[in-house]
Design a protein around this motif. Structure first.
Motif, PDB file in Angstrom:
ATOM      1  N   PRO A 153       9.205   8.664  17.397  1.00 56.78           N
ATOM      2  CA  PRO A 153       9.012   9.694  16.368  1.00 56.78           C
ATOM      3  C   PRO A 153       9.960  10.877  16.534  1.00 56.78           C
ATOM      4  O   PRO A 153      10.332  11.226  17.652  1.00 56.78           O
ATOM      5  N   ARG A 154      10.356  11.439  15.371  1.00 55.88           N
ATOM      6  CA  ARG A 154      11.153  12.669  15.398  1.00 55.88           C
ATOM      7  C   ARG A 154      10.189  13.826  15.637  1.00 55.88           C
ATOM      8  O   ARG A 154       9.334  14.097  14.799  1.00 55.88           O
ATOM      9  N   ASP A 157      13.264  19.761  18.198  1.00 57.23           N
ATOM     10  CA  ASP A 157      14.586  19.952  18.784  1.00 57.23           C
ATOM     11  C   ASP A 157      14.761  19.254  20.131  1.00 57.23           C
ATOM     12  O   ASP A 157      15.779  18.637  20.393  1.00 57.23           O
ATOM     13  N   ARG A 158      13.767  19.367  20.970  1.00 61.62           N
ATOM     14  CA  ARG A 158      13.992  18.913  22.345  1.00 61.62           C
ATOM     15  C   ARG A 158      12.985  17.891  22.858  1.00 61.62           C
ATOM     16  O   ARG A 158      13.220  17.264  23.878  1.00 61.62           O
ATOM     17  N   ARG A 160      11.175  14.434  22.952  1.00 65.23           N
ATOM     18  CA  ARG A 160      11.434  13.049  22.540  1.00 65.23           C
ATOM     19  C   ARG A 160      10.285  12.172  23.009  1.00 65.23           C
ATOM     20  O   ARG A 160       9.593  12.489  23.978  1.00 65.23           O
ATOM     21  N   ALA A 161      10.093  11.084  22.321  1.00 70.66           N
ATOM     22  CA  ALA A 161       9.021  10.167  22.717  1.00 70.66           C
ATOM     23  C   ALA A 161       9.416   8.743  22.367  1.00 70.66           C
ATOM     24  O   ALA A 161      10.164   8.510  21.409  1.00 70.66           O
ATOM     25  N   LEU A 162       8.947   7.827  23.161  1.00 75.35           N
ATOM     26  CA  LEU A 162       9.220   6.414  22.902  1.00 75.35           C
ATOM     27  C   LEU A 162       8.008   5.604  23.338  1.00 75.35           C
ATOM     28  O   LEU A 162       7.533   5.733  24.472  1.00 75.35           O
ATOM     29  N   GLN A 187      14.338  17.140  26.392  1.00 75.86           N
ATOM     30  CA  GLN A 187      15.786  17.092  26.571  1.00 75.86           C
ATOM     31  C   GLN A 187      16.316  18.511  26.772  1.00 75.86           C
ATOM     32  O   GLN A 187      16.374  19.304  25.829  1.00 75.86           O
ATOM     33  N   PHE A 188      16.672  18.824  27.991  1.00 78.35           N
ATOM     34  CA  PHE A 188      17.191  20.163  28.283  1.00 78.35           C
ATOM     35  C   PHE A 188      18.579  20.337  27.700  1.00 78.35           C
ATOM     36  O   PHE A 188      18.931  21.397  27.202  1.00 78.35           O
ATOM     37  N   SER A 189      19.374  19.288  27.796  1.00 77.55           N
ATOM     38  CA  SER A 189      20.760  19.336  27.316  1.00 77.55           C
ATOM     39  C   SER A 189      21.249  17.897  27.257  1.00 77.55           C
ATOM     40  O   SER A 189      20.493  16.962  27.543  1.00 77.55           O
ATOM     41  N   ASP A 190      22.539  17.723  26.904  1.00 82.31           N
ATOM     42  CA  ASP A 190      23.096  16.360  26.951  1.00 82.31           C
ATOM     43  C   ASP A 190      23.097  15.820  28.369  1.00 82.31           C
ATOM     44  O   ASP A 190      23.129  14.622  28.594  1.00 82.31           O
ATOM     45  N   HIS A 249      30.312  14.398  31.521  1.00 77.27           N
ATOM     46  CA  HIS A 249      31.719  14.012  31.373  1.00 77.27           C
ATOM     47  C   HIS A 249      32.441  14.215  32.704  1.00 77.27           C
ATOM     48  O   HIS A 249      32.280  15.256  33.349  1.00 77.27           O
TER      49      HIS A 249
ATOM     50  N   SER B  56      24.197  15.519  21.699  1.00 77.49           N
ATOM     51  CA  SER B  56      23.062  16.008  20.909  1.00 77.49           C
ATOM     52  C   SER B  56      23.029  17.515  20.794  1.00 77.49           C
ATOM     53  O   SER B  56      22.231  18.066  20.041  1.00 77.49           O
ATOM     54  N   PHE B  57      23.862  18.189  21.570  1.00 81.22           N
ATOM     55  CA  PHE B  57      23.845  19.648  21.555  1.00 81.22           C
ATOM     56  C   PHE B  57      25.253  20.209  21.394  1.00 81.22           C
ATOM     57  O   PHE B  57      26.213  19.660  21.935  1.00 81.22           O
ATOM     58  N   ARG B  62      20.686  22.286  18.834  1.00 83.15           N
ATOM     59  CA  ARG B  62      20.397  20.864  18.718  1.00 83.15           C
ATOM     60  C   ARG B  62      21.067  20.326  17.440  1.00 83.15           C
ATOM     61  O   ARG B  62      20.851  20.865  16.356  1.00 83.15           O
ATOM     62  N   GLY B  99      15.110   5.825  22.849  1.00 77.13           N
ATOM     63  CA  GLY B  99      14.210   6.571  21.982  1.00 77.13           C
ATOM     64  C   GLY B  99      14.954   7.554  21.098  1.00 77.13           C
ATOM     65  O   GLY B  99      14.386   8.526  20.617  1.00 77.13           O
ATOM     66  N   ASN B 101      16.972   8.885  17.725  1.00 78.73           N
ATOM     67  CA  ASN B 101      16.837   8.653  16.287  1.00 78.73           C
ATOM     68  C   ASN B 101      18.210   8.604  15.628  1.00 78.73           C
ATOM     69  O   ASN B 101      19.046   9.461  15.890  1.00 78.73           O
TER      70      ASN B 101
END
Lengths: 447, 140
Positions: A153-154, A157-158, A160-162, A187-190, A249, B56-57, B62, B99, B101
């Protein structure tokens, strides 16, 4: 005469050039005309464009209506001072009202696009037949594989769920339902996502890249020793706990990392149980994986990684306690042409409940796949040399040593379904010295 | 033997032809603009990463990318370097594995601009020259 020839030659040059240009200009439509799919897509887009034009027309009418109302309101305003003001303010008001209206419409449209308009349900399913069941070699004939649903589900911003819910048919024919994954993350960041719940234990490549959805996997089945816990696997494929994962990176590629901790699994009735609800005495299982993914140059598509895990595993039959220590490495070469995977696992287990000491075992596989326009032929060799005096393997139904060679073919029937064939030869090398060949077919879909 | 003036004339015809060809191909290759909400600072090199779910950021913002169906084929070919099939397959696997989108799907430039203008962190792409109120982060 010579001059006439030259003029003619020049004329022909010019004509030829113009024809070439005309050809270049005409070429894309001609190609498009031969492509019926493109025609359908264009017709669809045309229809949507027509709908958009209608919407724009409706909006324009509405704006005109608002403008008319605004004008009549201004005209009805009494007193000379008001009339005087209206002559200067009306155009500005009209413009402002129009802008407001357009902004409202845009906002409404944008929120319609991003609104939670229901949770899309996706999944995978597979059925098949074989000279032996792909999981339980004692069975033959037709089989029903997995029906696997997943939801992501959306949430914002941060967060997430699966969730992944899998129905599978057991060896005795009964249908079981497993909540294979239930993880909620922030999600703190990428570079960092922290997950809590039940997740794929991050070791090797395929345990996190492939799961119950057969369609995702180019090969018909996983290597035997990496099967899921309830299918005779010898590795804890799922962990209930906390998992930090991310990428960074680095040079021309990316550094991938995973660190996790959770409930130590137990062996119950010959299979690994990941203790979804916890255990009477909490025993920590912990591990990590680090890998480098090459994203350019000659090595583009190659990922090289190392992994390790440890857990305190209690078994009920025979009763034992083992310090499970596994480490190893993997390589994955995934390009437009190749899907080559190799993984190796070294076990260095210690008997904590008895006096049998430490035991070393190993297992690994190598698989080569080549992507063709219509599918993927592949070849795989896998081998597990597992010490039978190790109480961990002794307690597991799938803890026997073996080797297997397989040749297979994935044929993509369409974008959402694949037919897979596999010929394999399996040799059990300790518990039961047995050898058997298999011919398997599987029809896998996603939806 | 061709005279110098005839050779010159011949060259002129070839030159004219080359110019016509260039104009024709330029007319066939329209520009593609990647646009983001004005609160997004993105480098052109990051655009592909955003649409394949690897980024994503942008700073602390976001990102919420959206595909524009009317320009998707051009975008995938020019920027992502994927076929539509491979792009769909990538997102199926990514959703199942991580997970994640996939980008929202919008129908045309008008919808894309409206979405980008109104949604913080939004990015999309359009074929028409973008109006004011959105940030053009790249042109392909």
């Amino acid at each position: 005469m010579q001059s006439t020839k030259m003029t003619l030659r020049s004329w022909w040059s010019c004509t030829a050039m113009l024809l070439l240009c005309a050809g270049l200009v005409a070429m894309p439509p001609a190609q498009a005309a031969t492509n019926t799919d493109k025609d359908a897509a264009i017709a669809d887009m045309q229809r949507k464009l027509d709908e958009s034009l209608l919407a724009i027309k409706a909006l324009s009418e509405r704006v005109r209506e608002l403008e008319a109302k605004q004008t009549s309101a201004a005209a009805a305003a009494p007193a000379a001072t008001a009339a005087n003001a209206a002559t200067t303010a009306a155009p500005a008001q009209r413009l402002e009202a129009t802008e407001q209206r357009v902004t409202q419409l845009e906002k409404a449209d944008a929120s319609r696009k991003s609104a939670d308009s229901g949770l899309p349900l996706h999944g995978f399913a597979d059925v098949g037949a074989g000279t032996h069941n792909p999981i339980n070699s004692a069975l033959k004939g037709f089989y029903v594989g997995n029906l696997d649903f997943y939801m992501a589900p959306r949430l914002g911003d941060r967060t997430r769920a699966l969730f992944e819910l899998n129905t599978e048919v057991g060896s005795n024919g009964t249908v079981g339902i497993d909540l294979e994954r239930a993880q909620i993350g922030y999600q703190f960041s990428d570079e960092t996502t922290l997950w809590l719940g039940r997740f794929h234990t991050p070791y090797g490549y395929i345990n996190t890249a492939l799961h119950h959805g057969s369609w995702v996997n180019n090969s018909l089945r996983r290597p035997r020793f990496l099967q899921f816990e309830d299918n005779g696997g010898i590795m804890p494929a799922h962990t209930v706990g906390l998992w930090a994962s991310g990428t960074q990176h680095a040079g021309e590629g990316k550094l991938l990392y995973d660190v996790y901790g959770g409930n130590s699994q137990q062996i119950v009735g010959g299979g690994l149980d990941m203790r979804n609800a916890g255990s009477p005495q909490f025993n920590l299982a912990a591990g990590g994986r680090i890998a480098y993914q090459f994203n350019s140059g000659k090595l583009e598509g190659l990922t090289l990684g190392l992994h390790a895990l440890t857990a305190r595993i209690e078994a009920d039959r025979p009763v034992s306690i083992t310090r499970l220590r596994v480490y190893g490495g993997y390589a994955d070469y995934d390009t437009d042409q190749w899907e080559n995977i190799a993984e190796i696992y070294v076990f260095s287990n210690a008997d904590l409940g008895g006096s049998s000491g430490s035991h070393r075992s190993n297992a690994g596989f190598v698989q080569f796949g080549y992507r063709l326009p219509w599918g993927v032929p592949y070849a795989r060799f896998e081998r597990a040399v597992l010490e039978q005096s190790d109480s961990y393997f002794a307690a597991l139904d799938g803890g026997g040593s073996y080797s297997r060679a397989a040749l297979g073919l994935r044929f993509d029937v369409d974008l959402r379904s694949a037919l897979k064939l596999e010929l394999a030869n399996t040799r059990a090398t300790d518990r039961a010295r047995d050898q058997y060949g298999e011919g398997l077919v599987q029809y896998a879909i996603r939806f | 033997m061709r005279s110098a003036s005839e050779r010159r004339r011949g060259y002129r015809y070839w030159l004219l032809g080359a110019v016509l060809c260039t104009c024709a191909s330029a007319a066939l290759t329209s520009d593609l603009y990647v646009v983001c909400n004005s609160n997004v600072a993105l480098r052109p090199a990051d655009v592909r990463e955003v649409f394949i779910g690897e980024k994503s950021f942008a700073g602390t913002v976001r990102l919420t990318p959206a595909d524009n169906l009317a320009a998707q084929a051009t975008f995938l070919g020019r920027v992502v370097k994927f076929t539509a099939d491979k792009y769909a397959s990538l997102w199926t696997k990514k959703a199942f594995r991580d997970g994640a989108n996939p980008p929202l799907v919008l129908v045309n430039d008008t919808e894309a601009i409206a979405y980008v203008r109104q949604t913080p962190g939004a990015c999309s792409y359009v074929e028409a020259v973008p109006p004011t109120g959105v940030a053009v982060v790249a042109k392909f």
